[in-house]
Design a protein around this motif. Structure first.
Motif, mmCIF file in Angstrom:
data_model
loop_
_atom_site.group_PDB
_atom_site.id
_atom_site.type_symbol
_atom_site.label_atom_id
_atom_site.label_comp_id
_atom_site.label_asym_id
_atom_site.label_seq_id
_atom_site.Cartn_x
_atom_site.Cartn_y
_atom_site.Cartn_z
ATOM 1 N N HIS A 302 0.824 -1.212 0.000
ATOM 2 C CA HIS A 302 0.000 0.000 0.000
ATOM 3 C C HIS A 302 0.856 1.260 0.000
ATOM 4 N N MET A 303 2.108 1.128 -0.368
ATOM 5 C CA MET A 303 2.996 2.297 -0.384
ATOM 6 C C MET A 303 2.687 3.088 -1.646
ATOM 7 N N MET A 304 2.061 4.229 -1.481
ATOM 8 C CA MET A 304 1.327 4.871 -2.573
ATOM 9 C C MET A 304 2.191 5.455 -3.680
ATOM 10 N N ASN A 305 3.431 5.813 -3.350
ATOM 11 C CA ASN A 305 4.275 6.417 -4.390
ATOM 12 C C ASN A 305 5.744 6.424 -3.964
ATOM 13 N N ARG A 306 6.579 6.898 -4.865
ATOM 14 C CA ARG A 306 8.026 6.888 -4.649
ATOM 15 C C ARG A 306 8.453 7.833 -3.524
ATOM 16 N N VAL A 307 7.651 8.888 -3.276
ATOM 17 C CA VAL A 307 8.020 9.839 -2.220
ATOM 18 C C VAL A 307 7.890 9.188 -0.848
ATOM 19 N N LEU A 308 6.877 8.371 -0.709
ATOM 20 C CA LEU A 308 6.721 7.634 0.547
ATOM 21 C C LEU A 308 7.836 6.591 0.678
ATOM 22 N N ASN A 334 7.799 1.933 -10.264
ATOM 23 C CA ASN A 334 8.489 0.819 -9.620
ATOM 24 C C ASN A 334 9.978 0.818 -9.946
ATOM 25 N N LEU A 335 10.346 1.308 -11.115
ATOM 26 C CA LEU A 335 11.775 1.483 -11.395
ATOM 27 C C LEU A 335 12.390 2.460 -10.396
ATOM 28 N N ALA A 336 11.660 3.546 -10.132
ATOM 29 C CA ALA A 336 12.146 4.517 -9.142
ATOM 30 C C ALA A 336 12.335 3.848 -7.789
ATOM 31 N N MET A 337 11.390 3.009 -7.417
ATOM 32 C CA MET A 337 11.465 2.382 -6.095
ATOM 33 C C MET A 337 12.594 1.350 -6.035
ATOM 34 N N LEU A 338 12.822 0.637 -7.124
ATOM 35 C CA LEU A 338 13.958 -0.287 -7.170
ATOM 36 C C LEU A 338 15.283 0.472 -7.065
ATOM 37 N N LEU A 364 9.789 -7.236 -12.582
ATOM 38 C CA LEU A 364 10.548 -6.168 -11.923
ATOM 39 C C LEU A 364 11.681 -6.742 -11.086
ATOM 40 N N SER A 365 11.399 -7.812 -10.363
ATOM 41 C CA SER A 365 12.468 -8.430 -9.564
ATOM 42 C C SER A 365 13.544 -9.041 -10.460
ATOM 43 N N MET A 366 13.100 -9.628 -11.559
ATOM 44 C CA MET A 366 14.076 -10.261 -12.465
ATOM 45 C C MET A 366 14.967 -9.207 -13.127
ATOM 46 N N PHE A 367 14.359 -8.097 -13.516
ATOM 47 C CA PHE A 367 15.175 -6.967 -14.012
ATOM 48 C C PHE A 367 16.170 -6.536 -12.949
ATOM 49 N N ASP A 368 15.657 -6.372 -11.737
ATOM 50 C CA ASP A 368 16.523 -5.904 -10.650
ATOM 51 C C ASP A 368 17.729 -6.818 -10.471
ATOM 52 N N TYR A 369 17.471 -8.111 -10.516
ATOM 53 C CA TYR A 369 18.566 -9.066 -10.350
ATOM 54 C C TYR A 369 19.585 -8.949 -11.483
#
Lengths: 428, 428
Positions: A302-308, A334-338, A364-369
């Protein structure tokens, strides 16, 4: 050149409340639903973009309406320039000053932008003939950074910081891609732990999880402490000492209550404590993290955005960041959050389940890895065995791992027959 | 006994973008709008409840749709028990687990709950034959506390804390009520300072503000530093040294940018700096507050809920809390925010303007003066001279003060002819 000629929406709802799948202390009877969108072009190549927002029933029509409010922002645009710089659709969809007022950058309107953005990423990946994770992992650091909105992040993460992180991960990309294709990405399962299940089902599903190769399970808690202790006992006995057990309170507690409650469960060796209190309460989570250390705090669905997200990381309020494919404004945010997680060295274990969240977030996780953190150490993607059969490219789990998808796209395409069977028609 | 028989909605939009009224660095061309709701009963007493969410144009239909999604939660209920305990409609409207997922407690769905809640407060006040401020100021501390949701606040504010604050203000209520009726509540004006106005209009309106008795004006800033310095110079020369000038950046800056920019304007003696950065960034505002002290930081019009307000106060990130009548879930949540501010000793200067925000929010400050903080010291309610003529009980400003309304209700009732004239019909 081709043009976006339509943005089709569907209000799709599955009657999951009838089986208590997905029941937890905050959400006793969810009807897993999708506010679904298809971006249609005139390219004649048979390729559309698919995206959605996951909801739990009532209000899915409001979410659909919000997606429809974005039609004017994309219909009529040329596809190729739009997909060539994915920062451009982000700006078009999230920076309309009038629509922004309805958030800003949070809730129904922000998630609507996310659905359309993800549909565009899906289209971009299909056109590239690659699964989204691979598309992202082969984009240049500059292209990736251009897709991210750094506004309000620059006190901790600048464009240059992001470039540096991505460039640092360039060596080894090919090897990690090969490893990923060979071994998949670690998963954990929440299937045993829903509050609505009886003891026998909890025990049986816990044992099944181990035999299926999962090394972590998760239990819903927070309604009754003695019940939680009893259920944790059953689960721990069923899985033995070597399997990790996380708990998820789904926002049920006040700050001190969380610290006290978790203290009463600590003997069961907790992998993490998820959503102990309001997802908006950064300072509360920081206090809880301090109060229950070394048990990690996990949150994010429920983390609403990258600022949070930025603040959670700044405050040391989260040790396990659980990004969600549809809570924020799509792949871009989600890229911002990663990137933020990578900057702070915090591990990411995505939230999934629901409708299509596993299919979407694995990319997203696979990209991150492959291209950012470079590791799967202590990381795992949530897995729940629900509703996958409705997707064109359902996730495949083998030996407790997500098998890396190879089909082109973002995983977000629902089968037309499922849409037809579960679509709700609102004539209000 | 009577029953709620209908929840009527209207998508009302005023074409304010044509005059650049309301233009600022983030919102260049707002069309001030209201997602409007009327709660209708079968009492046959001619009394309905009126509420709305203020938006700035596009998306107002989404906001209306969200209000309509709440109809099933109130239509068919008996009015009298519902209005006897205002905590009950709060729970019904904000705690539906399926709808809550769309926030939780933020954005379109949360504001929708606020519109309906405010309509119910309007109805309650009309039935009591009192303006809302007076109704609130004559409710017992127990009744007020019952209307507030303390979930996620109890680490800093418990029910007992709130009772103590309200009881401490009981002595002197009658005298303050008399004072309020005699002198009104201080206002400040934003009318001179919109970014879209030329220099002559800025100067003329600034002088007019002083001659009308205002002791504070506010200028929009944040697009261009040299322009801001020039416009501040014009305004300061026009009003002289004794009138306070606040500035409002409407979220334009990064954290360090805010500190630097404000430093370049400090010579003009700033009453406060409003919305320097993302309204979600508690830690960012805390850093800015430290960096620009003793200039106060003001924010609140986009402060999505009480949990965020709690953190702003905990972190010392806000020195002037600007509650907004329709950003949060109505009167109930604004009571929570007033209690939090009182607990921390932080002054409240509400955001207003838009459509009907002055009419609505004045009641909250007046209640606060009479029955909670007990003071108007350094406090003032924003005033903008727009669109008041569309309301049944428009605000009255005399000598720079809001005249305390005496008409029953919450001030939120729009004239039927205005609704008819400005309603947008969406057949989508």
């Amino acid at each position: 050149m081709s043009t976006i000629v339509g943005l089709q929406t569907h209000d799709v709802r599955f009657p999951t409340s009838q089986s208590l799948d997905g029941s937890d202390a905050m959400n006793p009877d969810p009807d897993y639903s999708a506010a679904y969108v298809r971006v249609v072009t005139d390219a004649g190549d048979g390729l559309d973009g698919h995206g959605f927002v996951f909801t739990i029933g009532r209000g899915n029509d409001v979410q659909v309406k919000a997606i429809e409010a974005l039609a004017d922002h994309v219909v009529g645009l040329e596809v190729e320039p739009l997909l060539a710089d994915m920062g451009e659709p982000w700006r078009l969809l999230t920076q309309d000053s009038q629509l922004r007022w309805l958030g800003p950058e949070k809730g129904v309107m922000h998630m609507a932008a996310g659905a359309v953005l993800t549909a565009l990423w899906d289209l971009k990946a299909k056109r590239a003939g690659m699964p989204l994770w691979q598309l992202l992992a082969t984009m240049s650091p500059q292209e990736l950074v251009a897709a991210v909105d750094f506004r309000y992040l620059r006190d901790v993460l600048t464009e240059d910081d992001a470039l540096e992180l991505l460039r640092a991960a360039e060596p080894g990309r090919a090897e990690r891609m090969a490893t990923l294709l060979r071994t998949g990405y670690p998963a954990y399962t929440t299937t045993p732990g829903w509050l609505g299940y009886d003891d026998a089902k909890l025990e049986r599903l816990s044992k099944e999880a181990v035999s299926e190769g999962f090394t972590q399970i998760k239990l819903k808690v927070g309604s009754d402490l003695q019940e939680d202790r009893r259920r944790m006992g059953i689960a721990r006995a069923a899985v033995g000492p070597d399997i990790r057990i996380a708990i998820d309170a789904n926002q049920r507690w006040e700050v001190q209550e969380a610290i006290d409650w978790v203290g009463e469960l600590a003997e069961f060796d907790l992998a993490w404590v998820e959503e102990p209190t309001s997802p908006d309460d950064v300072l509360g989570h920081a206090a809880i993290a301090k109060g229950i250390a070394p048990t990690p705090v996990a949150t994010g669905e429920h983390m609403m955005n990258r600022v949070l997200a930025k603040q959670y990381l700044q405050a040391g309020a989260v040790q396990v960041l659980q990004i969600d494919a549809t809570r924020v404004a799509g792949v871009n945010e989600n890229l911002a959050m990663l990137l933020l997680a990578a900057k702070f060295g915090v591990r990411v274990c995505p939230h999934a389940g629901g409708v299509g969240l596993c299919e979407a977030v694995q990319h997203l996780s696979m990209f991150d890895y492959v291209a950012l953190s470079g590791t799967t150490q202590d990381r795992c993607i949530e897995y729940v065995d629900h509703l996958h059969e409705h997707f064109a490219t359902p996730v495949v789990i083998e030996d407790g791992h997500y098998v890396a998808p190879t089909a082109p796209g973002a995983g977000t395409e629902m089968l037309p027959e499922s849409i037809a069977a579960y679509e709700v028609r609102n004539d209000s």
